[in-house]
Design a protein around this motif. Structure first.
Motif, PDB file in Angstrom:
ATOM      1  N   TRP A  20       0.837  -1.205   0.000  1.00 47.59           N
ATOM      2  CA  TRP A  20       0.000   0.000   0.000  1.00 47.59           C
ATOM      3  C   TRP A  20       0.868   1.249   0.000  1.00 47.59           C
ATOM      4  O   TRP A  20       0.631   2.201  -0.749  1.00 47.59           O
ATOM      5  N   HIS A  21       1.900   1.272   0.829  1.00 45.29           N
ATOM      6  CA  HIS A  21       2.809   2.419   0.884  1.00 45.29           C
ATOM      7  C   HIS A  21       3.599   2.551  -0.410  1.00 45.29           C
ATOM      8  O   HIS A  21       3.788   3.660  -0.921  1.00 45.29           O
ATOM      9  N   LEU A  22       4.061   1.435  -0.932  1.00 51.56           N
ATOM     10  CA  LEU A  22       4.865   1.475  -2.152  1.00 51.56           C
ATOM     11  C   LEU A  22       4.060   2.032  -3.317  1.00 51.56           C
ATOM     12  O   LEU A  22       4.539   2.907  -4.063  1.00 51.56           O
ATOM     13  N   LEU A  23       2.839   1.567  -3.481  1.00 50.59           N
ATOM     14  CA  LEU A  23       1.988   2.057  -4.563  1.00 50.59           C
ATOM     15  C   LEU A  23       1.714   3.553  -4.423  1.00 50.59           C
ATOM     16  O   LEU A  23       1.811   4.312  -5.390  1.00 50.59           O
ATOM     17  N   ASN A  24       1.388   3.983  -3.222  1.00 51.93           N
ATOM     18  CA  ASN A  24       1.039   5.383  -3.003  1.00 51.93           C
ATOM     19  C   ASN A  24       2.251   6.296  -3.082  1.00 51.93           C
ATOM     20  O   ASN A  24       2.151   7.432  -3.568  1.00 51.93           O
ATOM     21  N   GLN A  25       3.403   5.831  -2.606  1.00 54.23           N
ATOM     22  CA  GLN A  25       4.616   6.646  -2.703  1.00 54.23           C
ATOM     23  C   GLN A  25       4.986   6.890  -4.161  1.00 54.23           C
ATOM     24  O   GLN A  25       5.306   8.016  -4.563  1.00 54.23           O
ATOM     25  N   ILE A  26       4.948   5.843  -4.973  1.00 54.33           N
ATOM     26  CA  ILE A  26       5.295   5.987  -6.387  1.00 54.33           C
ATOM     27  C   ILE A  26       4.291   6.877  -7.098  1.00 54.33           C
ATOM     28  O   ILE A  26       4.661   7.766  -7.877  1.00 54.33           O
ATOM     29  N   LYS A  27       3.012   6.644  -6.831  1.00 54.18           N
ATOM     30  CA  LYS A  27       1.967   7.441  -7.482  1.00 54.18           C
ATOM     31  C   LYS A  27       2.094   8.914  -7.101  1.00 54.18           C
ATOM     32  O   LYS A  27       1.993   9.806  -7.960  1.00 54.18           O
ATOM     33  N   THR A  37       6.205  15.284  -0.891  1.00 58.24           N
ATOM     34  CA  THR A  37       6.578  15.142   0.520  1.00 58.24           C
ATOM     35  C   THR A  37       5.969  13.847   1.015  1.00 58.24           C
ATOM     36  O   THR A  37       4.766  13.626   0.889  1.00 58.24           O
ATOM     37  N   SER A  38       6.787  12.990   1.592  1.00 56.01           N
ATOM     38  CA  SER A  38       6.319  11.669   1.996  1.00 56.01           C
ATOM     39  C   SER A  38       5.542  11.741   3.307  1.00 56.01           C
ATOM     40  O   SER A  38       6.082  12.186   4.327  1.00 56.01           O
ATOM     41  N   PRO A  39       4.293  11.297   3.331  1.00 58.65           N
ATOM     42  CA  PRO A  39       3.550  11.224   4.582  1.00 58.65           C
ATOM     43  C   PRO A  39       3.862   9.912   5.303  1.00 58.65           C
ATOM     44  O   PRO A  39       4.254   8.925   4.663  1.00 58.65           O
ATOM     45  N   PRO A  40       3.701   9.858   6.612  1.00 58.85           N
ATOM     46  CA  PRO A  40       3.967   8.610   7.331  1.00 58.85           C
ATOM     47  C   PRO A  40       2.927   7.538   7.075  1.00 58.85           C
ATOM     48  O   PRO A  40       3.190   6.353   7.261  1.00 58.85           O
ATOM     49  N   TRP A  41       1.739   7.927   6.674  1.00 62.41           N
ATOM     50  CA  TRP A  41       0.673   6.982   6.326  1.00 62.41           C
ATOM     51  C   TRP A  41      -0.206   7.631   5.266  1.00 62.41           C
ATOM     52  O   TRP A  41      -0.121   8.836   5.039  1.00 62.41           O
ATOM     53  N   GLU A  51      -6.064   2.656   6.837  1.00 68.31           N
ATOM     54  CA  GLU A  51      -4.769   1.995   7.059  1.00 68.31           C
ATOM     55  C   GLU A  51      -4.472   1.841   8.540  1.00 68.31           C
ATOM     56  O   GLU A  51      -4.078   0.757   9.002  1.00 68.31           O
ATOM     57  N   LEU A  52      -4.686   2.909   9.297  1.00 71.34           N
ATOM     58  CA  LEU A  52      -4.382   2.874  10.729  1.00 71.34           C
ATOM     59  C   LEU A  52      -5.346   1.974  11.481  1.00 71.34           C
ATOM     60  O   LEU A  52      -4.949   1.258  12.419  1.00 71.34           O
ATOM     61  N   PHE A  53      -6.621   1.989  11.100  1.00 71.80           N
ATOM     62  CA  PHE A  53      -7.588   1.091  11.731  1.00 71.80           C
ATOM     63  C   PHE A  53      -7.232  -0.369  11.452  1.00 71.80           C
ATOM     64  O   PHE A  53      -7.392  -1.237  12.322  1.00 71.80           O
ATOM     65  N   ALA A  54      -6.757  -0.647  10.237  1.00 77.40           N
ATOM     66  CA  ALA A  54      -6.366  -2.011   9.896  1.00 77.40           C
ATOM     67  C   ALA A  54      -5.181  -2.469  10.749  1.00 77.40           C
ATOM     68  O   ALA A  54      -5.144  -3.620  11.215  1.00 77.40           O
ATOM     69  N   ILE A  55      -4.218  -1.565  10.957  1.00 75.73           N
ATOM     70  CA  ILE A  55      -3.067  -1.903  11.812  1.00 75.73           C
ATOM     71  C   ILE A  55      -3.529  -2.181  13.236  1.00 75.73           C
ATOM     72  O   ILE A  55      -3.114  -3.174  13.863  1.00 75.73           O
ATOM     73  N   MET A  56      -4.404  -1.336  13.764  1.00 77.03           N
ATOM     74  CA  MET A  56      -4.890  -1.513  15.124  1.00 77.03           C
ATOM     75  C   MET A  56      -5.683  -2.810  15.272  1.00 77.03           C
ATOM     76  O   MET A  56      -5.532  -3.543  16.259  1.00 77.03           O
ATOM     77  N   ALA A  57      -6.526  -3.117  14.285  1.00 79.65           N
ATOM     78  CA  ALA A  57      -7.312  -4.348  14.343  1.00 79.65           C
ATOM     79  C   ALA A  57      -6.405  -5.573  14.279  1.00 79.65           C
ATOM     80  O   ALA A  57      -6.595  -6.545  15.029  1.00 79.65           O
ATOM     81  N   GLY A  58      -5.416  -5.538  13.393  1.00 82.36           N
ATOM     82  CA  GLY A  58      -4.485  -6.657  13.287  1.00 82.36           C
ATOM     83  C   GLY A  58      -3.686  -6.858  14.567  1.00 82.36           C
ATOM     84  O   GLY A  58      -3.448  -8.000  14.995  1.00 82.36           O
ATOM     85  N   CYS A  59      -3.278  -5.753  15.192  1.00 81.82           N
ATOM     86  CA  CYS A  59      -2.523  -5.849  16.450  1.00 81.82           C
ATOM     87  C   CYS A  59      -3.383  -6.422  17.565  1.00 81.82           C
ATOM     88  O   CYS A  59      -2.914  -7.240  18.375  1.00 81.82           O
ATOM     89  N   CYS A  60      -4.638  -6.013  17.632  1.00 77.49           N
ATOM     90  CA  CYS A  60      -5.549  -6.551  18.658  1.00 77.49           C
ATOM     91  C   CYS A  60      -5.754  -8.049  18.475  1.00 77.49           C
ATOM     92  O   CYS A  60      -5.754  -8.817  19.451  1.00 77.49           O
ATOM     93  N   MET A  61      -5.913  -8.483  17.234  1.00 75.12           N
ATOM     94  CA  MET A  61      -6.069  -9.908  16.955  1.00 75.12           C
ATOM     95  C   MET A  61      -4.809 -10.676  17.333  1.00 75.12           C
ATOM     96  O   MET A  61      -4.880 -11.786  17.880  1.00 75.12           O
ATOM     97  N   SER A  62      -3.654 -10.086  17.051  1.00 75.89           N
ATOM     98  CA  SER A  62      -2.392 -10.738  17.378  1.00 75.89           C
ATOM     99  C   SER A  62      -2.226 -10.898  18.888  1.00 75.89           C
ATOM    100  O   SER A  62      -1.838 -11.974  19.376  1.00 75.89           O
ATOM    101  N   VAL A  63      -2.518  -9.835  19.650  1.00 73.78           N
ATOM    102  CA  VAL A  63      -2.412  -9.912  21.110  1.00 73.78           C
ATOM    103  C   VAL A  63      -3.383 -10.942  21.669  1.00 73.78           C
ATOM    104  O   VAL A  63      -3.045 -11.730  22.572  1.00 73.78           O
ATOM    105  N   ALA A  64      -4.602 -10.963  21.141  1.00 77.23           N
ATOM    106  CA  ALA A  64      -5.599 -11.929  21.606  1.00 77.23           C
ATOM    107  C   ALA A  64      -5.145 -13.363  21.338  1.00 77.23           C
ATOM    108  O   ALA A  64      -5.293 -14.254  22.192  1.00 77.23           O
ATOM    109  N   MET A  65      -4.562 -13.594  20.151  1.00 77.20           N
ATOM    110  CA  MET A  65      -4.088 -14.930  19.821  1.00 77.20           C
ATOM    111  C   MET A  65      -2.927 -15.351  20.719  1.00 77.20           C
ATOM    112  O   MET A  65      -2.863 -16.502  21.173  1.00 77.20           O
TER     113      MET A  65
END
Length: 328
Positions: A20-27, A37-41, A51-65
């Motif tokens: 996702w970052h690679l595609l958006n950075q190039i575009k 100017t490169s944004p952090p997200w 993007e940030l919600f997806a990271i948070m959801a994935g982290c919550c699932m990882s901690v739960a597992m």
């Protein structure tokens, strides 16, 4: 982690974020090469913080597992409320997820709190710094892992740490050089590479048919570990890991550069152009602030002699033109 799914699932998440970052950075760079100017997200079109919600959801699932679903008693503590030795790695993995959850959460808070162009540099810099801390936490916990990483699994983790170092370095450099496309490009590729390598680890370490010759899975402290029958078999297995890493490094490099060439061809035609009819006032001051005191528009920086304007043609002012003899 410590299982096939435990590596493949987070690896797929890293891969998607990196892509996702690679595609958006190039575009972004192809469409706006001068003001890039490169944004952090990157904000999504329909849901800004997707993007940030997806990271948070994935982290919550990882901690739960790691702490509640994976353990046989669905909680990681012993009967006396201490951490048993076979669950130390679960806490270490969950702390990595908690670090990236913190990054995503503060990225949202900073974006909502520090609004406006004057605070953009501070907002992006702080977000990048928290991201670097998350990568640093990941490197530290993999480096000082409680699990025995001296064998084949250790070789996979050692090479993963090399990729994480690149992610940390480029994230920190991105704070000082937010307009450097190459730094952002390498950071995105390193995140994508982390994801690919985690997926490869999951399949190669916990699929018996894919193990090197004379190596096997041995159940130790509640999870399977790759062991080899002899030192020769172990050295051969580690060499195969190094060869595999080198192959994937070449493939990902070729993929990334090829993707860049393809997207530049698509989005490069929409590159921005700055008009040369700017007045010598506010626009030039804004350019100097944005570019660090020097405009990227080479033509607009040229000085016009004898009081000429910056436009191509100044209608109605014949003094700016030399007399032309049409018949000649």
């Amino acid at each position: 982690m410590g299982t096939l799914v435990g590596h493949v699932a987070p690896g797929f998440g890293f891969f998607l974020i990196g892509l996702w970052h690679l595609l958006n950075q190039i575009k972004l760079h192809a469409a706006h090469p001068r003001s890039y100017t490169s944004p952090p997200w990157f904000a999504a079109s329909r849901l800004r913080y997707a993007e940030l919600f997806a990271i948070m959801a994935g982290c919550c699932m990882s901690v739960a597992m790691e702490l509640f679903v994976g353990p046989s008693r669905h909680q990681p503590l012993d009967s006396d409320w201490t951490i048993p030795s076979n669950h130390l790695h679960n806490f270490e993995h969950s702390l990595i997820s908690a670090s990236f959850f913190t990054y995503a959460a503060f990225a949202i808070v900073l974006d909502k709190t520090l609004t406006g162009p004057k605070t953009a540099k501070t907002r992006n810099g702080l977000t990048q710094l928290i991201g670097a801390v998350a990568f640093g936490q990941q490197l530290l916990l993999f480096r000082l892992h409680s699990t025995d990483h001296m064998g084949v699994e250790g070789q996979y983790h050692l090479l993963l740490q090399a990729v994480i170092v690149v992610s940390i370095a480029t994230t920190l450099l991105g704070i000082a050089f937010p307009r450097s496309f190459l730094i952002s490009f390498v950071r995105s590729v390193s995140i994508l590479f982390q994801g690919v390598w985690l997926v490869i680890m999951g399949f190669m370490l916990w699929t018996p048919s894919l193990l090197p010759k004379r190596c096997f899975l041995n159940l130790e402290e509640g999870h399977d570990v790759v062991r080899c029958h002899s030192d020769e078999a172990l050295h051969r297995a580690k060499s195969l890991v190094n060869i595999g890493f080198s192959w994937f490094l070449i493939l990902i490099t070729a993929f990334s550069v090829g993707l860049y060439l393809a997207l530049v061809k698509i989005y490069g035609d929409t590159a921005e152009y700055q008009s040369l009819t700017k007045t010598a006032g506010l626009d030039e001051e804004e350019e100097e602030e944005e570019d660090g005191g020097e405009s990227d528009d080479v033509e607009s920086q040229k000085k016009i002699k004898f009081g000429e304007t910056k436009s191509f043609i100044h209608v109605g002012n014949s003094k700016n033109f030399a007399a032309l003899d049409i018949e000649r």
